[in-house]
Design an enzyme around this catalytic site. Structure first.
Site, short mmCIF file in Angstrom:
data_model
loop_
_atom_site.label_atom_id
_atom_site.label_comp_id
_atom_site.label_asym_id
_atom_site.label_seq_id
_atom_site.Cartn_x
_atom_site.Cartn_y
_atom_site.Cartn_z
N CYS A 2 0.87 -1.15 0.00
CA CYS A 2 0.00 0.00 0.00
C CYS A 2 0.92 1.21 0.00
O CYS A 2 2.13 1.07 0.13
CB CYS A 2 -0.84 0.05 1.27
SG CYS A 2 -1.76 -1.47 1.57
N ARG A 27 0.95 1.99 -5.89
CA ARG A 27 1.25 0.94 -4.91
C ARG A 27 -0.01 0.21 -4.45
O ARG A 27 0.08 -0.78 -3.74
CB ARG A 27 1.93 1.56 -3.69
CG ARG A 27 3.24 2.25 -4.00
CD ARG A 27 3.81 2.86 -2.74
NE ARG A 27 4.16 1.84 -1.80
CZ ARG A 27 5.36 1.25 -1.72
NH1 ARG A 27 6.32 1.65 -2.53
NH2 ARG A 27 5.60 0.31 -0.85
N TRP A 71 -4.02 -1.63 -1.11
CA TRP A 71 -4.12 -2.83 -1.95
C TRP A 71 -4.50 -3.92 -0.97
O TRP A 71 -3.69 -4.36 -0.16
CB TRP A 71 -2.76 -3.10 -2.60
CG TRP A 71 -2.74 -4.24 -3.56
CD1 TRP A 71 -3.15 -4.22 -4.87
CD2 TRP A 71 -2.22 -5.56 -3.33
NE1 TRP A 71 -2.94 -5.45 -5.45
CE2 TRP A 71 -2.37 -6.29 -4.53
CE3 TRP A 71 -1.65 -6.22 -2.23
CZ2 TRP A 71 -1.97 -7.62 -4.66
CZ3 TRP A 71 -1.26 -7.54 -2.37
CH2 TRP A 71 -1.42 -8.23 -3.58
N ASN A 97 1.48 -0.01 6.09
CA ASN A 97 1.82 -0.80 4.90
C ASN A 97 2.57 -2.03 5.39
O ASN A 97 3.56 -1.90 6.10
CB ASN A 97 2.71 0.03 3.96
CG ASN A 97 3.23 -0.79 2.80
OD1 ASN A 97 2.54 -1.68 2.31
ND2 ASN A 97 4.44 -0.50 2.37
N GLY A 98 2.09 -3.21 4.98
CA GLY A 98 2.76 -4.44 5.39
C GLY A 98 1.72 -5.45 5.85
O GLY A 98 0.53 -5.30 5.57
N GLU A 452 8.18 -12.34 -21.33
CA GLU A 452 7.94 -10.96 -20.92
C GLU A 452 6.87 -10.31 -21.79
O GLU A 452 6.01 -9.58 -21.30
CB GLU A 452 9.27 -10.17 -20.96
CG GLU A 452 9.18 -8.71 -20.60
CD GLU A 452 8.70 -8.43 -19.18
OE1 GLU A 452 8.58 -9.37 -18.36
OE2 GLU A 452 8.41 -7.26 -18.90
N LYS A 456 3.39 -8.79 -20.29
CA LYS A 456 2.91 -7.42 -20.53
C LYS A 456 1.51 -7.45 -21.09
O LYS A 456 0.64 -6.69 -20.69
CB LYS A 456 3.82 -6.66 -21.52
CG LYS A 456 5.18 -6.22 -21.06
CD LYS A 456 5.18 -5.21 -19.96
CE LYS A 456 5.14 -5.87 -18.62
NZ LYS A 456 6.34 -6.00 -17.87
N GLU A 459 -1.16 -8.60 -18.43
CA GLU A 459 -1.42 -7.74 -17.27
C GLU A 459 -2.11 -6.45 -17.64
O GLU A 459 -2.87 -5.92 -16.83
CB GLU A 459 -0.16 -7.50 -16.42
CG GLU A 459 0.90 -6.63 -17.02
CD GLU A 459 2.10 -6.46 -16.07
OE1 GLU A 459 3.22 -6.40 -16.56
OE2 GLU A 459 1.89 -6.39 -14.84
N HIS A 475 4.18 -29.98 -27.16
CA HIS A 475 4.04 -30.95 -26.06
C HIS A 475 2.81 -30.65 -25.22
O HIS A 475 2.86 -30.69 -23.99
CB HIS A 475 5.30 -30.95 -25.19
CG HIS A 475 6.53 -31.37 -25.93
ND1 HIS A 475 6.76 -32.65 -26.33
CD2 HIS A 475 7.58 -30.65 -26.38
CE1 HIS A 475 7.90 -32.73 -26.98
NE2 HIS A 475 8.43 -31.52 -27.04
N LYS A 574 2.25 -1.98 -7.80
CA LYS A 574 3.61 -1.88 -8.32
C LYS A 574 4.64 -2.74 -7.59
O LYS A 574 5.50 -3.33 -8.22
CB LYS A 574 4.03 -0.41 -8.26
CG LYS A 574 5.39 -0.12 -8.86
CD LYS A 574 5.32 -0.05 -10.36
CE LYS A 574 6.66 0.05 -11.01
NZ LYS A 574 6.63 -0.51 -12.37
C1 F6R Z 1 5.29 -6.91 -14.42
C2 F6R Z 1 5.76 -6.49 -13.12
C3 F6R Z 1 5.94 -7.52 -12.05
C4 F6R Z 1 7.26 -7.26 -11.31
C5 F6R Z 1 7.39 -8.21 -10.12
C6 F6R Z 1 8.72 -8.04 -9.42
O1 F6R Z 1 5.15 -5.83 -15.28
O2 F6R Z 1 5.98 -5.33 -12.89
O3 F6R Z 1 5.91 -8.80 -12.57
O4 F6R Z 1 8.30 -7.45 -12.21
O5 F6R Z 1 6.36 -7.96 -9.22
O6 F6R Z 1 8.87 -6.71 -8.99
P1 F6R Z 1 10.29 -6.15 -8.55
O7 F6R Z 1 11.14 -6.06 -9.78
O8 F6R Z 1 9.99 -4.81 -7.97
O9 F6R Z 1 10.85 -7.12 -7.58
#
Ligand code: F6R
Length: 579
Positions: A2, A27, A71, A97-98, A452, A456, A459, A475, A574
């Site tokens: 959060c 966040r 969140w 937060n936590g 990747e 993208k 998400e 497979h 994030k």
């Molecule tokens: C995808 C994305 C997440 C982060 C993952 C790790 O776009 O942003 O998959 O890559 O949550 O986050 P970090 O790099 O902050 O450990």
């Protein structure tokens, strides 16, 4: 995870906190709330986003306040579960937060002692515990309370009895902005940059008292000092700067991010632990894991150094036999799984290196040494420029391990990314936006590029997308192929070219349309696929970068065409500070 934000100074707190929470929304954004010290504790909290129209007209009095953007972890997003939370007597307000891991036990005990709970959150127990411990000193009450808590927390606490904010940190980020006659406390620097570039990062176990004139930090019984650091991110970096979304802005910032990150790391300055290891273990999550997997392919191929890569979330529970160098890759520096994995690696006496984008983040406190990417703040939830900056750092390490033989290649990287940004992808977007499911395939370093690309796409567009090593599709996943499941194949002219062409033909024979990424002038590939997208014929490192940027843009524009919430996709946030 959060976002929390607190203000104490001469100005009215609420509008400053509203602005700060909007900056922290990436966040978490399912509910928000603010409490100020006006006439008693004044509070306003709601389900939804603070940035939604009309939500931010919060009129609360006072020059001291705390706020939260959530969140949800414990309890659904609604007005009641939104922070701040209060004690029974409305004398304590708290944002957190936590995760408090022992909250259920504590809650049972508190209820038995007569406390009334309103929310389903873990956080509310903290307010009631402080209530019990509070006599006439909020700092002491918070200190006595946190010793009962297990888990992670960044806390801000106010009480109408005292003109201050008490802050506490354990395994969740908390930074204090030092202004002129005013102080800020927040989960990260983004909401503070507007007011000051001077910051103090609290350490785990620190408790701080922020008054109008000073900040005092305590650790156990000692009063301690935390160095004031100058943050070189600018407030402009945290604005959209004319782009419709942060994600597009950040995609366009990639040439600069790549260049800055490459330039920031040299043979002379890399930390001792990172000097040519005999083997490497990578721990990471999500996109960072994909960056690590690209590194594995490229490092093993160029230097013969074996690389093992583990999902950080698995590493803790199933630790493989590790030795040598363990690298944690995390753009936020706060991902709980990655932090735990690194702690565990240290417990096994491994050397640890962090690669992160955030100065002062938790990972830099855990790892023996840290390499900073220089991507600047990334606001969009979907990682783009931080991913490219991770690749820059990792490719530069390979370059250093190879006696700088890739210097020239890497110095071309940012130009190649710049050129590819203007690629017309309209036909590919038209195909993708109609799809219910997409597959992405590649081999070698282009396999994680396909992972990747698929991440993208799913998400931000919410279209189901899977990345596969191209040889694996037959497979099992072949059963899903049809004219409605386009396959995006990354097919570059390396040793796997021939077998990739065969794989593409097999896919075509099952009726699935194929969009291929290949090098310009590849007529053989053009002839077998439905749509061909070219990247310049350059070094493999640069082809990794350019094909990746195409996949980012494809995901972005497909999501725009589907009118998705690009920067704040549903259910995500994030940085994932819970396991
Ligand atoms: C995808 C994305 C997440 C982060 C993952 C790790 O776009 O942003 O998959 O890559 O949550 O986050 P970090 O790099 O902050 O450990």
């Amino acid at each position: 995870m959060c976002g929390i934000f607190g203000y104490i100074g001469r100005r009215t707190a609420a509008p400053i906190i509203v602005k700060g929470l909007k900056k922290l929304e990436y966040r978490g954004y399912d509910s928000f709330g603010i409490a100020t010290l006006g006439s008693g504790i004044e509070i306003s909290k709601h389900e939804g986003r603070i940035s939604e129209n009309g939500r931010s007209a919060i009129r609360l009095n006072g020059t001291i306040g705390i706020g939260h953007t959530r969140w949800a972890t414990h309890g659904i997003p609604n007005d009641i579960n939104a922070h701040p939370h209060m004690d029974c007597k409305n004398r304590i307000a708290i944002v957190h937060n936590g995760i408090i891991e022992n909250y259920a036990d504590l809650k049972r005990q508190l209820i038995a002692r007569g406390h009334r709970f309103l929310s389903e959150t873990d956080t509310e127990v903290i307010a009631h515990l402080i209530e019990e411990k509070y006599t006439n000193n909020l700092l002491t009450a918070v200190r006595d309370t946190v010793s009962d808590l297990q888990g992670s927390f960044a806390l801000l606490v106010i009480s109408p009895e005292e003109q201050r904010i008490v802050a506490a940190r354990n395994a969740s980020p908390l930074v204090i902005g030092v202004g002129d006659g005013e102080f800020f406390a927040a989960s990260d620097m983004t909401p503070i940059l507007e007011y000051t570039e001077r910051a103090m990062f609290l350490e785990d176990g620190d408790i701080a008292s922020l008054s109008q004139t000073k900040v005092e930090i305590f650790h156990g019984d000692d009063i301690v000092t935390r160095q004031i650091e100058l943050i070189d991110w600018s407030v402009e970096d945290t604005k959209k700067g004319g782009f419709p979304h942060y994600m597009l802005k950040e995609i366009y910032e990639q040439p600069q991010a790549f260049y800055n990150s490459i330039s920031g790391i040299t043979k002379e300055t890399i930390p001792r632990v990172a000097i040519k290891p005999s083997s490497v273990v990578i721990v990471a999550c999500g996109s960072s894991f994909h960056a690590g997997l690209i590194f594995k392919y490229l490092l093993e191929e160029t230097c013969g150094i074996p690389v093992r890569i583990e999902y950080a979330s698995e590493f803790k529970y199933f630790p493989p036999p590790v030795n040598g160098l363990v690298i944690g890759i995390t753009q936020s520096g706060e991902t709980a799984d990655t932090l735990t994995a690194l702690k565990q690696a240290k417990a096994h006496n491994c050397s640890t290196l962090a690669i992160t984008n955030v100065l002062g983040s938790s990972v830099s406190r855990i790892a023996d040494s840290t390499l900073y990417m220089r991507a600047g703040p990334e606001i969009s939830v979907a990682a783009t420029k931080s991913f490219v900056a991770q690749l820059a750092v990792l490719m530069q390490l390979i370059n250093i391990y190879s006696d700088n033989q890739f210097n020239k290649v890497l110095l071309q990287g940012h130009r190649a990314i710049e050129d590819i940004l203007l690629k017309d992808l309209s036909e590919a977007i038209a195909i993708c936006k109609k799809a219910h499911s997409l597959f992405y395939v590649g081999r070698g370093a282009f396999f994680p590029v396909s992972l990747e690309g698929a991440l993208k796409m799913k998400e931000i567009s919410y279209i189901h997308a899977e990345g596969y090593a191209a040889g694996e599709l037959k497979h099992g996943p072949f059963a899903l192929l049809s004219k409605d499941t386009p396959v995006i194949a990354i097919c570059m002219p390396d040793d796997t070219y021939g077998v990739m062409i065969s794989n593409i033909k097999e896919i075509k024979a099952r009726g699935a349309p194929v969009i291929a990424l290949g090098v310009e002038g590849d007529s053989e590939l053009t002839d077998v696929v439905d749509l061909f997208i070219s990247v310049p014929k350059t070094h493999k490192f640069v082809q990794v970068l350019t094909s990746l940027v195409i996949l980012q843009l494809l995901a972005y524009h497909t999501a725009v065409a589907l009118k998705r919430d690009i920067d704040k996709p549903r259910n995500l946030a994030k940085s994932v500070t819970v396991e």
